[in-house]
Design an enzyme around this catalytic site. Sequence first.
Site, PDB file in Angstrom:
ATOM      1  N   GLU A  92      61.949  25.200  39.613  1.00 36.73           N
ATOM      2  CA  GLU A  92      62.153  23.756  39.704  1.00 36.73           C
ATOM      3  C   GLU A  92      63.635  23.425  39.637  1.00 36.73           C
ATOM      4  O   GLU A  92      64.409  24.103  38.950  1.00 36.73           O
ATOM      5  CB  GLU A  92      61.403  23.043  38.571  1.00 36.73           C
ATOM      6  CG  GLU A  92      59.888  23.185  38.702  1.00 36.73           C
ATOM      7  CD  GLU A  92      59.104  22.571  37.557  1.00 36.73           C
ATOM      8  OE1 GLU A  92      57.994  22.085  37.803  1.00 36.73           O
ATOM      9  OE2 GLU A  92      59.613  22.587  36.406  1.00 36.73           O
ATOM     10  N   CYS A 105      70.388  19.735  38.653  1.00 38.36           N
ATOM     11  CA  CYS A 105      70.165  20.769  37.645  1.00 38.36           C
ATOM     12  C   CYS A 105      69.437  21.917  38.325  1.00 38.36           C
ATOM     13  O   CYS A 105      68.281  21.757  38.751  1.00 38.36           O
ATOM     14  CB  CYS A 105      69.346  20.192  36.497  1.00 38.36           C
ATOM     15  SG  CYS A 105      68.940  21.382  35.200  1.00 38.36           S
ATOM     16  N   CYS A 112      62.069  32.809  32.118  1.00 34.98           N
ATOM     17  CA  CYS A 112      63.206  33.119  31.244  1.00 34.98           C
ATOM     18  C   CYS A 112      62.729  34.070  30.158  1.00 34.98           C
ATOM     19  O   CYS A 112      61.607  33.942  29.656  1.00 34.98           O
ATOM     20  CB  CYS A 112      63.761  31.838  30.609  1.00 34.98           C
ATOM     21  SG  CYS A 112      65.229  32.113  29.569  1.00 34.98           S
ATOM     22  N   CYS A 116      63.177  30.801  23.617  1.00 28.38           N
ATOM     23  CA  CYS A 116      63.477  29.713  22.679  1.00 28.38           C
ATOM     24  C   CYS A 116      62.200  28.931  22.372  1.00 28.38           C
ATOM     25  O   CYS A 116      61.424  28.604  23.276  1.00 28.38           O
ATOM     26  CB  CYS A 116      64.544  28.794  23.259  1.00 28.38           C
ATOM     27  SG  CYS A 116      66.128  29.614  23.546  1.00 28.38           S
ATOM     28  N   CYS A 119      61.227  25.449  24.233  1.00 31.32           N
ATOM     29  CA  CYS A 119      61.421  25.375  25.682  1.00 31.32           C
ATOM     30  C   CYS A 119      60.184  25.846  26.434  1.00 31.32           C
ATOM     31  O   CYS A 119      59.674  26.944  26.195  1.00 31.32           O
ATOM     32  CB  CYS A 119      62.633  26.231  26.071  1.00 31.32           C
ATOM     33  SG  CYS A 119      62.969  26.265  27.840  1.00 31.32           S
ATOM     34  N   CYS A 330      65.075  17.864  29.484  1.00 29.01           N
ATOM     35  CA  CYS A 330      65.534  19.106  28.871  1.00 29.01           C
ATOM     36  C   CYS A 330      64.398  19.834  28.171  1.00 29.01           C
ATOM     37  O   CYS A 330      63.688  19.263  27.332  1.00 29.01           O
ATOM     38  CB  CYS A 330      66.647  18.777  27.865  1.00 29.01           C
ATOM     39  SG  CYS A 330      67.339  20.214  27.063  1.00 29.01           S
TER      40      CYS A 330
END
Length: 339
Positions: A92, A105, A112, A116, A119, A330
């Site tokens: 995305e 962005c 990933c 974290c 996230c 975010c």
Amino acid sequence: MEKWLTGLSPAELKAVAAEVGLKPFAARQMADWLYKKRVSDIAAMTNLSLAARERLVEAGYVVGRIEPTEVQVSVDGTKKYLFPTLGGRSIEAVYIPDGDRATLCVSSQAGCKMGCRFCMTGRQGFQHHLTAGEIMNQVLAIPESERLTNIVFMGMGEPMDNLDAVLRAVDILTAEWGLGWSPTRITVSTVGVIPAMERLLRETKVHLAVSLHDPFDEERRELMPVQNRYPIREVVAALRKFDFAHQRRLSFEYIVFDGVNDSPRHVEGLARLLKGLDCRINLIRFHAIPDSPLNGVSPERMRWINGALNAAGITTTTRASRGEDIFAACGLLSTLAEK
């Protein structure tokens, strides 16, 4: 298998030219078509002879363009684009208009591996790295491409974990033969992968954003497993070797969690950790994710932390949330459900 021209440098395009029997100057012509004129088909490269274009196609070359398969539009004008990847996954990218400013962005990986806790991309796990061409495709393939004023590498993935491709993309964005942007229009984020972060700072002049989120080792470790490998104090010590007083900006991202990192003790810890470093803190409201014990704080609490940090001598701003209703804010990017 198709071979992408997008993502290649003039030196690499010169090798392509030699492969298909073209003169070296054809490399500059191809770069001009790819990055300045932004064509999507070799047939449009009309200052190459028809025979030359046919030889490129016969050799398996394509411009390299993947159109987004879906776009979601937020009530605030933010747009989230879904792109298939060459590795069979999806990523995305988020377009954020704000007055005269238009920011994209971009993602650097499908998924990933940093894990974290706050996230959605981290929950997805790691699928594969994007090529420089796929990173640039996000910039070139959206309808708003030519309106963009800024790029932030804050989408899916850890940019330092795919640094070679990120550096290639930054080179294309900033080189005279590429898009010709100033590096001050680009910000690259990291959770603090020290060796790659130092290389980025040595080899480019882009801005850097570091995900901090807690100044205390044990608490940060609970939020960010990378703390085990690269403790935040070592990250900050590495950053002190570089000059952030001239043009380049250093910022620390700080998502605020209720009862976790929002106390006077945390403000004092941040002030001690960052003392004397030319930087700023961006406070970010936590956007709730499913099945997470973490919660955001009230607007009043955000204002208090902002004021307390500024009073402690750290320039602090609160980032406005954009695109939350389409899961574009975010920490919310994820293609897990789509998969």
